[in-house]
Design a protein around this motif. Structure first.
Motif, PDB file in Angstrom:
ATOM      1  N   ILE A  50       0.833  -1.212   0.000  1.00  0.00           N
ATOM      2  CA  ILE A  50       0.000   0.000   0.000  1.00  0.00           C
ATOM      3  C   ILE A  50       0.863   1.255   0.000  1.00  0.00           C
ATOM      4  CG2 ILE A  50      -1.656   1.353   1.361  1.00  0.00           C
ATOM      5  CD1 ILE A  50      -2.840  -1.338   2.311  1.00  0.00           C
ATOM      6  N   VAL A  51       1.859   1.294   0.899  1.00  0.00           N
ATOM      7  CA  VAL A  51       2.730   2.473   1.010  1.00  0.00           C
ATOM      8  C   VAL A  51       3.526   2.660  -0.278  1.00  0.00           C
ATOM      9  CG1 VAL A  51       4.683   3.494   2.242  1.00  0.00           C
ATOM     10  CG2 VAL A  51       2.887   2.318   3.518  1.00  0.00           C
ATOM     11  N   TYR A  52       4.030   1.565  -0.842  1.00  0.00           N
ATOM     12  CA  TYR A  52       4.797   1.655  -2.097  1.00  0.00           C
ATOM     13  C   TYR A  52       3.918   2.191  -3.224  1.00  0.00           C
ATOM     14  CZ  TYR A  52       7.710   0.294  -6.063  1.00  0.00           C
ATOM     15  OH  TYR A  52       8.461   0.301  -7.210  1.00  0.00           O
ATOM     16  N   ALA A  53       2.668   1.714  -3.286  1.00  0.00           N
ATOM     17  CA  ALA A  53       1.737   2.163  -4.332  1.00  0.00           C
ATOM     18  C   ALA A  53       1.442   3.654  -4.192  1.00  0.00           C
ATOM     19  CB  ALA A  53       0.448   1.358  -4.266  1.00  0.00           C
ATOM     20  N   ILE A  54       1.242   4.105  -2.951  1.00  0.00           N
ATOM     21  CA  ILE A  54       0.958   5.526  -2.704  1.00  0.00           C
ATOM     22  C   ILE A  54       2.153   6.386  -3.088  1.00  0.00           C
ATOM     23  CG2 ILE A  54       0.519   7.253  -0.899  1.00  0.00           C
ATOM     24  CD1 ILE A  54      -1.127   5.087   0.555  1.00  0.00           C
ATOM     25  N   LYS A  55       3.345   5.968  -2.647  1.00  0.00           N
ATOM     26  CA  LYS A  55       4.552   6.740  -2.950  1.00  0.00           C
ATOM     27  C   LYS A  55       4.828   6.745  -4.461  1.00  0.00           C
ATOM     28  CE  LYS A  55       7.194   6.661   1.342  1.00  0.00           C
ATOM     29  NZ  LYS A  55       7.466   8.106   1.328  1.00  0.00           N
ATOM     30  N   ASN A  56       4.583   5.610  -5.094  1.00  0.00           N
ATOM     31  CA  ASN A  56       4.798   5.522  -6.534  1.00  0.00           C
ATOM     32  C   ASN A  56       3.825   6.423  -7.290  1.00  0.00           C
ATOM     33  OD1 ASN A  56       6.837   4.114  -7.849  1.00  0.00           O
ATOM     34  ND2 ASN A  56       5.390   2.744  -8.847  1.00  0.00           N
ATOM     35  N   LYS A  57       2.590   6.470  -6.805  1.00  0.00           N
ATOM     36  CA  LYS A  57       1.583   7.318  -7.432  1.00  0.00           C
ATOM     37  C   LYS A  57       1.967   8.792  -7.315  1.00  0.00           C
ATOM     38  CE  LYS A  57      -3.406   8.181  -7.499  1.00  0.00           C
ATOM     39  NZ  LYS A  57      -4.718   7.844  -6.873  1.00  0.00           N
ATOM     40  N   LYS A  58       2.437   9.180  -6.129  1.00  0.00           N
ATOM     41  CA  LYS A  58       2.872  10.561  -5.908  1.00  0.00           C
ATOM     42  C   LYS A  58       4.079  10.886  -6.784  1.00  0.00           C
ATOM     43  CE  LYS A  58       1.230  11.081  -1.148  1.00  0.00           C
ATOM     44  NZ  LYS A  58       1.632  11.263   0.273  1.00  0.00           N
ATOM     45  N   LYS A  59       4.993   9.904  -6.881  1.00  0.00           N
ATOM     46  CA  LYS A  59       6.191  10.121  -7.702  1.00  0.00           C
ATOM     47  C   LYS A  59       5.821  10.302  -9.167  1.00  0.00           C
ATOM     48  CE  LYS A  59      10.742   8.090  -8.655  1.00  0.00           C
ATOM     49  NZ  LYS A  59      10.662   8.180 -10.113  1.00  0.00           N
ATOM     50  N   ARG A  60       4.881   9.445  -9.647  1.00  0.00           N
ATOM     51  CA  ARG A  60       4.448   9.571 -11.044  1.00  0.00           C
ATOM     52  C   ARG A  60       3.758  10.908 -11.294  1.00  0.00           C
ATOM     53  NH1 ARG A  60       2.865   4.071 -10.471  1.00  0.00           N
ATOM     54  NH2 ARG A  60       0.699   4.741 -10.210  1.00  0.00           N
TER      55      ARG A  60
END
Length: 383
Positions: free
Chosen positions: A348-358
């Motif tokens: 979940i945290v990786y997905a959120i951070k990845n979304k913010k990064k994108r």
């Protein structure tokens, strides 16, 4: 040194069956009776699904080890807390394997046995294998894996003739509650994929075949369920008195076989497999200690782990049954969080951070494009 995907699959297979053939079958029967086989089946399927969640995180980590990956996702403080949790889990498993292995050897191979004669060679063996690293453990696992599989299938098939299938009836006589209670009480015997966390950055995925891991996990589940099916069919209501599943089945099967020594060869191979598993979890424990305290070399963590195994064996020998910690709600909670909550949280945290990064990268690209367009307009005006 990295291991390949096939070696990871074999280590996972060995981890899935490692703790399942000692005291666990007899302990499961106390709460869940003739439904014990189904308790283990459900928990192993869940373990298999979570193995692929952790495997997905492992691939996302790239070259980062677990500390670097979690630090990026959770921050330094939370990562340290998680490492402490994993250290407890690995320490419990390593301690349980070492004491279970000692009791297994004493009860089945010797009438008199001084504990230090067992623990000193074991400490040297484990220390050496951990020092050599995960690739060494993987290679030894490859060497013993199929001999163990053939042996387990052999003793199970030899004992089939003595089973009473009617012992599984009636189904769910006491409902689902005993199954749930049994699953929770013995949860610490499962969580078979937690070792994968310490392999982040140490697996070469270039020759990855997803079907290989699926096959190994399914095969592990089938072998465990076959042995449990035979065990409960043989011993029925007396199952709680048979504390060593594999040796008890072996003794029964040798009664109907002219090749008694072959059954004991299987038992001896199982001892080797347990030693390899002890080395695996000792390696994980040493790695977790290294990351937690930011230790630069491997020597100190290995010494700490070897001394821990010595202390656990010594205390157990002096009648303080430390292995009982393995059966407490504390151990179940540690396993539940480390094996089942942590992977989902990291996803979940990786997905959120990845979304913010994108999103941030997209904004940067838009800005760059605007800058380029503005420069072009300025050039055109000047012309």
């Amino acid at each position: 040194m990295k291991i390949n995907y096939r070696q990871l699959s074999i280590i996972t297979f060995m981890s899935f069956i490692a703790l399942k053939f000692l005291a666990l079958p007899s302990l499961l029967y106390i709460e869940s009776k003739n439904m014990s086989m189904f308790v283990s089946l459900i928990l192993m399927i869940i373990d298999g699904l979570y193995a692929f969640v952790i495997l997905d995180l492992m691939k996302k980590s790239g070259e980062k080890n677990i500390y670097e990956f979690m630090k990026n996702c959770l921050g330094t403080v939370a990562t340290k807390i998680v490492l402490i949790l994993l250290i407890i889990k690995y320490a419990l498993v390593a301690g349980n394997i070492s004491k279970g292995l000692e009791f297994f050897v004493v009860e089945n191979l010797y009438t008199e046995f001084d504990w230090f004669v067992f623990v000193l060679p074991l400490m040297i063996l484990v220390g050496f294998m951990v020092y050599k690293g995960i690739r060494n453990i993987a290679r030894v696992s490859e060497m013993v894996c199929w001999a163990i599989v053939i042996g387990l299938i052999y003793i199970a098939l030899k004992a089939l003739s003595g089973m009473d299938i009617l012992s599984y009836l009636p189904f769910l006589k006491d409902g689902f509650k005993p199954l749930v209670d049994s699953a929770w009480i013995h949860l610490s015997w499962f969580g078979s994929a937690t070792f994968m966390f310490m392999l982040f950055g140490f697996v070469d995925f270039r020759e990855e075949k997803k079907s290989k891991m699926i096959k190994y996990i399914i095969f592990a589940i089938l072998i465990v369920e076959l042995l449990y099916f035979v065990f409960y069919g043989l011993f029925e209501v007396t199952s709680p008195t048979h504390n060593y599943c594999i040796s008890d089945i072996s003794q029964f099967s040798s009664t109907y076989s002219a090749i008694d020594e072959l059954s004991w060869l299987v038992v001896s191979m199982w001892i080797v497999a347990q030693a390899v598993q002890l080395a695996l979890y000792s390696y994980c424990l040493a790695q977790a200690i290294k990351f937690l305290f930011d230790i630069k070399n491997n020597t100190l963590p290995i010494i700490i782990v070897v001394l821990y195994i010595f202390a656990w064996s010594f205390i157990g020998e002096n009648t303080v049954r430390m292995e009982r910690i393995f059966f407490t709600p504390f151990a179940s909670i540690v396993t539940f969080v480390a094996q089942y909550i942590l992977p989902i949280l990291l996803e979940i945290v990786y997905a959120i951070k990845n979304k913010k990064k994108r999103a941030k990268d997209r904004i940067e690209r838009v800005k760059d494009e605007r800058e380029k367009n503005r420069d072009k307009k300025e050039i055109n005006v000047n012309i």
